[in-house]
Scaffold this active site. Sequence first.
Site, mmCIF file in Angstrom:
data_model
loop_
_atom_site.group_PDB
_atom_site.id
_atom_site.type_symbol
_atom_site.label_atom_id
_atom_site.label_comp_id
_atom_site.label_asym_id
_atom_site.label_seq_id
_atom_site.Cartn_x
_atom_site.Cartn_y
_atom_site.Cartn_z
ATOM 1 N N CYS A 47 4.012 1.872 12.694
ATOM 2 C CA CYS A 47 4.716 2.666 11.687
ATOM 3 C C CYS A 47 5.323 3.939 12.259
ATOM 4 O O CYS A 47 6.015 4.655 11.563
ATOM 5 C CB CYS A 47 3.769 3.028 10.556
ATOM 6 N N GLN A 52 -6.729 -0.858 6.119
ATOM 7 C CA GLN A 52 -7.335 -1.484 7.311
ATOM 8 C C GLN A 52 -8.842 -1.722 7.128
ATOM 9 O O GLN A 52 -9.490 -2.245 8.040
ATOM 10 C CB GLN A 52 -7.093 -0.605 8.553
ATOM 11 N N ALA A 73 0.814 -1.219 0.000
ATOM 12 C CA ALA A 73 0.000 0.000 0.000
ATOM 13 C C ALA A 73 0.847 1.268 0.000
ATOM 14 O O ALA A 73 0.376 2.322 -0.439
ATOM 15 C CB ALA A 73 -0.953 -0.005 1.180
ATOM 16 N N THR A 74 2.078 1.189 0.476
ATOM 17 C CA THR A 74 2.938 2.371 0.401
ATOM 18 C C THR A 74 3.101 2.770 -1.064
ATOM 19 O O THR A 74 2.935 3.953 -1.425
ATOM 20 C CB THR A 74 4.313 2.080 1.051
ATOM 21 N N SER A 126 -3.532 -3.582 0.780
ATOM 22 C CA SER A 126 -2.274 -4.279 1.044
ATOM 23 C C SER A 126 -2.541 -5.739 1.381
ATOM 24 O O SER A 126 -3.506 -6.046 2.092
ATOM 25 C CB SER A 126 -1.581 -3.591 2.222
ATOM 26 N N THR A 161 8.541 -7.169 -13.571
ATOM 27 C CA THR A 161 7.990 -8.507 -13.762
ATOM 28 C C THR A 161 6.991 -8.809 -12.654
ATOM 29 O O THR A 161 7.301 -8.659 -11.467
ATOM 30 C CB THR A 161 9.143 -9.545 -13.743
HETATM 31 N N1 PMP Z 1 -1.878 2.661 5.110
HETATM 32 C C1 PMP Z 1 -2.280 2.159 6.289
HETATM 33 C C2 PMP Z 1 -3.533 2.660 6.909
HETATM 34 C C3 PMP Z 1 -1.521 1.172 6.915
HETATM 35 O O1 PMP Z 1 -1.925 0.673 8.100
HETATM 36 C C4 PMP Z 1 -0.336 0.705 6.291
HETATM 37 C C5 PMP Z 1 0.532 -0.353 6.946
HETATM 38 N N2 PMP Z 1 0.856 -0.076 8.283
HETATM 39 C C6 PMP Z 1 0.029 1.248 5.048
HETATM 40 C C7 PMP Z 1 -0.770 2.224 4.493
HETATM 41 C C8 PMP Z 1 1.260 0.799 4.321
HETATM 42 O O2 PMP Z 1 1.039 -0.482 3.773
HETATM 43 P P1 PMP Z 1 2.241 -1.424 3.307
HETATM 44 O O3 PMP Z 1 2.837 -2.004 4.556
HETATM 45 O O4 PMP Z 1 1.571 -2.464 2.456
HETATM 46 O O5 PMP Z 1 3.196 -0.606 2.520
#
Ligand code: PMP
Length: 366
Positions: free
Chosen positions: A314, A179, A74-75, A194, A232
Amino acid sequence: MMIYLDNAATTKPCAECVRAVASAMENTFGNASSMHDMGTASIEVISRAKRTLLNAVTGTGKPFDGEVIFTSGATESNNTALAGLNLRSGKIVTTSIEHPSQARVVDKLEASGHEVVRLSPKDFDDFEGAVANAVDNNTALVSCMAVNNETGFCIDVERLYKAVKAKNPRTVVHIDAVQGFLKVPLDADLISVSGHKIHASKGIGALYIKKGVVLSPLILGGGQQNKMRSGTEPVELIAGFEAAVNAYDYKRGMFEDLKSLLVNEVSKISGVRFNSDDKCLPNIVNFSVAGVRSEIMLHSLEEAGIYISNGSACSKGKTSGVLKAFGVSDKDADCALRVSFCADNTADEVQMLVKKLAETVKRVRR
Ligand code: PMP
């Protein structure tokens, strides 16, 4: 013994995911860009996974009206969504509870000249209404999360999307649904999800792009995934992601029971304040235990094989600015703990957690 109650940080890959990854590694390891039939076999795995994801995301049985691309997580999805819009001008409406993978990109857009409005849940009873109200003729983007990773605070995404479009149909709506994916109904122009939060592996995520939304790729190269995301395709991780989506079952009732038990039992400890309220999904419970810093508590629990989190995995080492936006004082944020459930957790595990919490409080406060 291990009691894992940190599922908002990451989840254990499910058996279905592990089997699908192993099977793809053994059987469909061809490069999806190869011209031979092994390439075709990988394309088929990827196409099927995309269909599964398109069908699953809305939570209403209706497929998402657009496409989905696979990312590394998701990042990357958030970065692709926000940077890929190539906004030249216009206001951005967002919140002060966003994940850094969204917030840092918005900061950069702000530094490049965009006006940014950041709203905090503590200031409004009707948060969706407040976000929509901030939208005007000049608003290019609304970006916010479906469910907050620290408290479980949850917005009605479908309502927000409709309300924003009613105010300005040209405003693009991006939802970080990490989430909320498979837990709440979703609809937006761009949706980030994610794999590792729903019992798939790390290293795989997706970005949903609604029909008609123009986005340029973040990662350039061989032009895979319709030129939207070069590299890929990790067919094994994609197969595992699909298997995890198919296997996922959000047991809301069960989480409500676990949450009530936790809240009732933890309330017996003096000086506890809950940072998650009724607007929060029941699988995340955030609370502060006065006088015991999060770090001390985490290590004490860890010794007993119990894993939970401080405010957010995080924002390691930093007092969470996000909790402040929920009205939590710095002092309480310093003592904040996050318990997050998955379907494997039990009432016995919650009882053991509370027992160890109470013991630690007694020892530390003495
Ligand atoms: N958005 C939210 C709300 C998250 O909780 C997280 C993961 N902590 C992320 C983005 C980032 O996701 P990823 O670990 O897949 O990069």
